[in-house]
Every structure is written in C-alpha cells, then in structure tokens.
Design an enzyme around this catalytic site. Structure first.
Site, PDB file in Angstrom:
ATOM      1  N   GLU A 259     -16.872  -4.084  -5.570  1.00 50.60           N
ATOM      2  CA  GLU A 259     -15.683  -3.650  -6.310  1.00 50.60           C
ATOM      3  C   GLU A 259     -15.099  -4.843  -7.049  1.00 50.60           C
ATOM      4  O   GLU A 259     -14.760  -5.853  -6.426  1.00 50.60           O
ATOM      5  CB  GLU A 259     -14.619  -3.086  -5.369  1.00 50.60           C
ATOM      6  CG  GLU A 259     -13.340  -2.665  -6.100  1.00 50.60           C
ATOM      7  CD  GLU A 259     -12.191  -2.330  -5.171  1.00 50.60           C
ATOM      8  OE1 GLU A 259     -11.473  -1.356  -5.439  1.00 50.60           O
ATOM      9  OE2 GLU A 259     -11.994  -3.069  -4.171  1.00 50.60           O
TER      10      GLU A 259
ATOM     11  N   ARG B   3     -12.000  -6.225  -8.822  1.00 55.30           N
ATOM     12  CA  ARG B   3     -10.568  -6.019  -8.970  1.00 55.30           C
ATOM     13  C   ARG B   3     -10.095  -6.767 -10.213  1.00 55.30           C
ATOM     14  O   ARG B   3      -9.782  -7.951 -10.181  1.00 55.30           O
ATOM     15  CB  ARG B   3      -9.843  -6.516  -7.719  1.00 55.30           C
ATOM     16  CG  ARG B   3      -9.960  -5.578  -6.522  1.00 55.30           C
ATOM     17  CD  ARG B   3      -9.044  -4.367  -6.660  1.00 55.30           C
ATOM     18  NE  ARG B   3      -7.666  -4.808  -6.777  1.00 55.30           N
ATOM     19  CZ  ARG B   3      -6.865  -5.025  -5.718  1.00 55.30           C
ATOM     20  NH1 ARG B   3      -7.310  -4.822  -4.487  1.00 55.30           N
ATOM     21  NH2 ARG B   3      -5.610  -5.427  -5.887  1.00 55.30           N
TER      22      ARG B   3
ATOM     23  N   ARG C 276      -5.886  -2.270 -10.235  1.00 56.95           N
ATOM     24  CA  ARG C 276      -4.827  -1.762  -9.376  1.00 56.95           C
ATOM     25  C   ARG C 276      -3.449  -1.997  -9.976  1.00 56.95           C
ATOM     26  O   ARG C 276      -3.164  -3.063 -10.513  1.00 56.95           O
ATOM     27  CB  ARG C 276      -4.926  -2.431  -7.996  1.00 56.95           C
ATOM     28  CG  ARG C 276      -3.982  -1.893  -6.946  1.00 56.95           C
ATOM     29  CD  ARG C 276      -4.306  -0.460  -6.578  1.00 56.95           C
ATOM     30  NE  ARG C 276      -5.590  -0.334  -5.906  1.00 56.95           N
ATOM     31  CZ  ARG C 276      -6.483   0.617  -6.205  1.00 56.95           C
ATOM     32  NH1 ARG C 276      -6.250   1.485  -7.171  1.00 56.95           N
ATOM     33  NH2 ARG C 276      -7.617   0.689  -5.536  1.00 56.95           N
TER      34      ARG C 276
ATOM     35  N   HIS D 123      -2.070   4.404  -1.861  1.00 55.81           N
ATOM     36  CA  HIS D 123      -1.864   3.303  -0.930  1.00 55.81           C
ATOM     37  C   HIS D 123      -0.425   3.299  -0.434  1.00 55.81           C
ATOM     38  O   HIS D 123       0.510   3.410  -1.233  1.00 55.81           O
ATOM     39  CB  HIS D 123      -2.159   1.955  -1.604  1.00 55.81           C
ATOM     40  CG  HIS D 123      -3.502   1.904  -2.248  1.00 55.81           C
ATOM     41  ND1 HIS D 123      -3.768   2.503  -3.476  1.00 55.81           N
ATOM     42  CD2 HIS D 123      -4.669   1.344  -1.847  1.00 55.81           C
ATOM     43  CE1 HIS D 123      -5.030   2.306  -3.794  1.00 55.81           C
ATOM     44  NE2 HIS D 123      -5.591   1.607  -2.818  1.00 55.81           N
TER      45      HIS D 123
ATOM     46  N   LYS E 174      -9.542   8.262  -2.028  1.00 59.74           N
ATOM     47  CA  LYS E 174      -9.380   7.103  -1.153  1.00 59.74           C
ATOM     48  C   LYS E 174      -7.921   7.029  -0.692  1.00 59.74           C
ATOM     49  O   LYS E 174      -7.003   6.986  -1.526  1.00 59.74           O
ATOM     50  CB  LYS E 174      -9.768   5.822  -1.891  1.00 59.74           C
ATOM     51  CG  LYS E 174      -9.592   4.549  -1.082  1.00 59.74           C
ATOM     52  CD  LYS E 174      -9.912   3.332  -1.942  1.00 59.74           C
ATOM     53  CE  LYS E 174      -9.551   2.044  -1.245  1.00 59.74           C
ATOM     54  NZ  LYS E 174      -9.652   0.884  -2.158  1.00 59.74           N
TER      55      LYS E 174
ATOM     56  N   ARG F  79     -12.145  -0.022   9.895  1.00 54.65           N
ATOM     57  CA  ARG F  79     -13.224  -0.456   9.012  1.00 54.65           C
ATOM     58  C   ARG F  79     -14.600  -0.195   9.624  1.00 54.65           C
ATOM     59  O   ARG F  79     -15.589  -0.071   8.911  1.00 54.65           O
ATOM     60  CB  ARG F  79     -13.081  -1.946   8.709  1.00 54.65           C
ATOM     61  CG  ARG F  79     -11.670  -2.400   8.341  1.00 54.65           C
ATOM     62  CD  ARG F  79     -11.370  -2.203   6.902  1.00 54.65           C
ATOM     63  NE  ARG F  79      -9.998  -2.579   6.556  1.00 54.65           N
ATOM     64  CZ  ARG F  79      -9.549  -2.703   5.327  1.00 54.65           C
ATOM     65  NH1 ARG F  79     -10.368  -2.512   4.305  1.00 54.65           N
ATOM     66  NH2 ARG F  79      -8.287  -3.011   5.087  1.00 54.65           N
TER      67      ARG F  79
ATOM     68  N   GLN G 179      -8.604  -6.495   6.059  1.00 53.94           N
ATOM     69  CA  GLN G 179      -9.985  -6.469   5.573  1.00 53.94           C
ATOM     70  C   GLN G 179     -10.799  -7.556   6.274  1.00 53.94           C
ATOM     71  O   GLN G 179     -10.348  -8.690   6.415  1.00 53.94           O
ATOM     72  CB  GLN G 179      -9.989  -6.694   4.068  1.00 53.94           C
ATOM     73  CG  GLN G 179     -11.233  -6.245   3.348  1.00 53.94           C
ATOM     74  CD  GLN G 179     -11.049  -6.357   1.848  1.00 53.94           C
ATOM     75  OE1 GLN G 179     -11.038  -7.464   1.308  1.00 53.94           O
ATOM     76  NE2 GLN G 179     -10.883  -5.236   1.183  1.00 53.94           N
TER      77      GLN G 179
END
Length: 236
Positions: free
Chosen positions: A40, A42, A73, A131, A158, A197, A220
């Site tokens: 991904e 960003r 984002r 989020h 998501k 996760r 993360q």
C-alpha cells in the site's frame, strides 16, 4: 470465506494476505517487502504529493512484482497531509493507471463520486474505508458502514477502530464474522488491537497490514514479525 476476490491477480480469502504499508520514506522497503503479498502506497505521507511523483512511485512499486493499493488518506481519518478533496482526487486519478486498487474513505463523498466510477472503468479494485481512532463504534454502526460502502460501489469494505478494551476487539471480531461473506477488512487499532492483525484473518478479514518502517496505523506490526507469525499459525 465467501466468493473469491482479487487484487492485481492475488486471490483474497484462501489464506491471510499481508499488505506492507508505507509512504515516501519507505518506498524502497516497499519495493523489497519480502513476506508481503501486496503493498500500500500512502501518498498522503509524501512531503510533496504531486500527482506525477505519486504516479512514478506507483510504477516503481508495481515493477517490483506485487499488486499496489493507492491510498491518499484524509487528514480527518489519520492522513499525514492536509490535502483537500480536489488534490486527493487528482492524485487518485493520476495513479489509477499504475495501481491495482484504491482505498478511499466512505465519508469522502466527493472523492468517492469521482474516483469509484473511474476505478471500475479501469478494472481496479475499490476499497472503501472508515477509521475511528478514539473508540470502537457499536456492532450495528459498523455493519451499517458495510451497507453504505457496498451501496457506493465498494468491492471491499475496510473498518479500522481503536480498541480500548478486549470487548472492543470482540465487537470487531463479531462484525468480521457477520460480514465475512461480503468482502471485509477489519482492524483493531492500538496496543490491545495488535492481536487482530493475526486473528481476524481466520474470521474472514481479507487483508492484514504491516509496517516496513514507520507504522501507518496504531498497533501495526513490522512486516517480518507478522509474516513469520502467519506462516507459523496458518501453515496451509
């Protein structure tokens, strides 16, 4: 785990799929990203996220052989740059030829309206996300977001929420199980949520994210650590 879904030829739903996430400083690490199935980019974490620069970065990552998710984002949902909707839309539009999927916030109505039809026309996977960095919304509210994302054209929904307690983790787990046939990615953020996760893929979450430098979300795990755990826990 429901019907098969793919991003850039990678099938989702048969085994846990790991996404290595990062921005400009992690570009070379993303290109290497041993143990990741996808990466991904960003774009909001670039110092100067101009469309042409993001396009070049995407092309670099795609040449490395892994499907690429482009995310720009919004600041309201944890983004690293105060880009307005017009700037974000321009970056997404420029990146579409080089990306395999785009991730846009459900709440970003203007960006969604512009980018989702273009992504579909280009054959790209559409991820619509939400989020919550302070709390975990109730189960009903989270499932309503899945409904909303699907109505807007999402291939995947998501949902990421901060877990203050283990009950919050359980709420997200319940949502994952309830929506597992609808194409969901679920993440519990924060120290208590790190377990998600590893565990949520078993419940039906199609992607799990890891860092290759600075984490792009609270809780993360580093890519090497997460990849090793998944190989041990999901030997198939």
């Amino acid at each position: 785990m429901g019907r098969a879904r793919t991003i850039g030829g990678v099938t989702l739903g048969d085994v846990p799929r790991v996404v290595a996430a990062g921005g400009e400083e992690e570009l070379e690490a993303l290109a290497a990203a041993e143990g990741a199935d996808l990466v991904e980019l960003r774009a909001d974490l670039f110092r100067d996220p101009q469309p042409d620069r993001i396009g070049a970065a995407l092309a670099r990552l795609r040449a490395a052989g892994r499907p690429v998710i482009l995310t720009v984002r919004s600041a309201a949902e944890g983004g690293g740059s105060a880009l307005d909707d017009a700037q974000r839309t321009a970056i997404y539009a420029a990146g579409l030829p080089h990306a395999d999927a785009v991730d846009v916030e459900i709440a970003a109505a203007g960006v969604v309206a512009e980018i989702v039809p273009r992504a579909r026309a280009a054959g790209r996977t559409v991820i619509l996300s939400a989020h919550a960095f302070d709390t975990t919304p109730p189960r009903a509210a989270l499932l309503a977001l899945v409904d909303r994302a699907e109505s807007l054209g999402a291939d995947l929904t998501k949902l990421a929420a901060h877990a203050r307690t283990l009950d919050d983790v359980r709420t997200l787990l319940e949502v994952t199980l309830a929506a597992r046939d609808r194409g969901v990615v679920t993440i519990a953020m924060g120290p208590l949520g790190t377990v998600s996760r590893v565990v949520f893929p078993a419940a039906g979450s199609l992607l799990t994210y890891a860092s290759v430098g600075r984490p792009t979300g609270p809780g993360q795990m580093p890519l090497g650590e997460l990849s090793a755990l998944l190989k041990r826990l999901y030997p198939a």
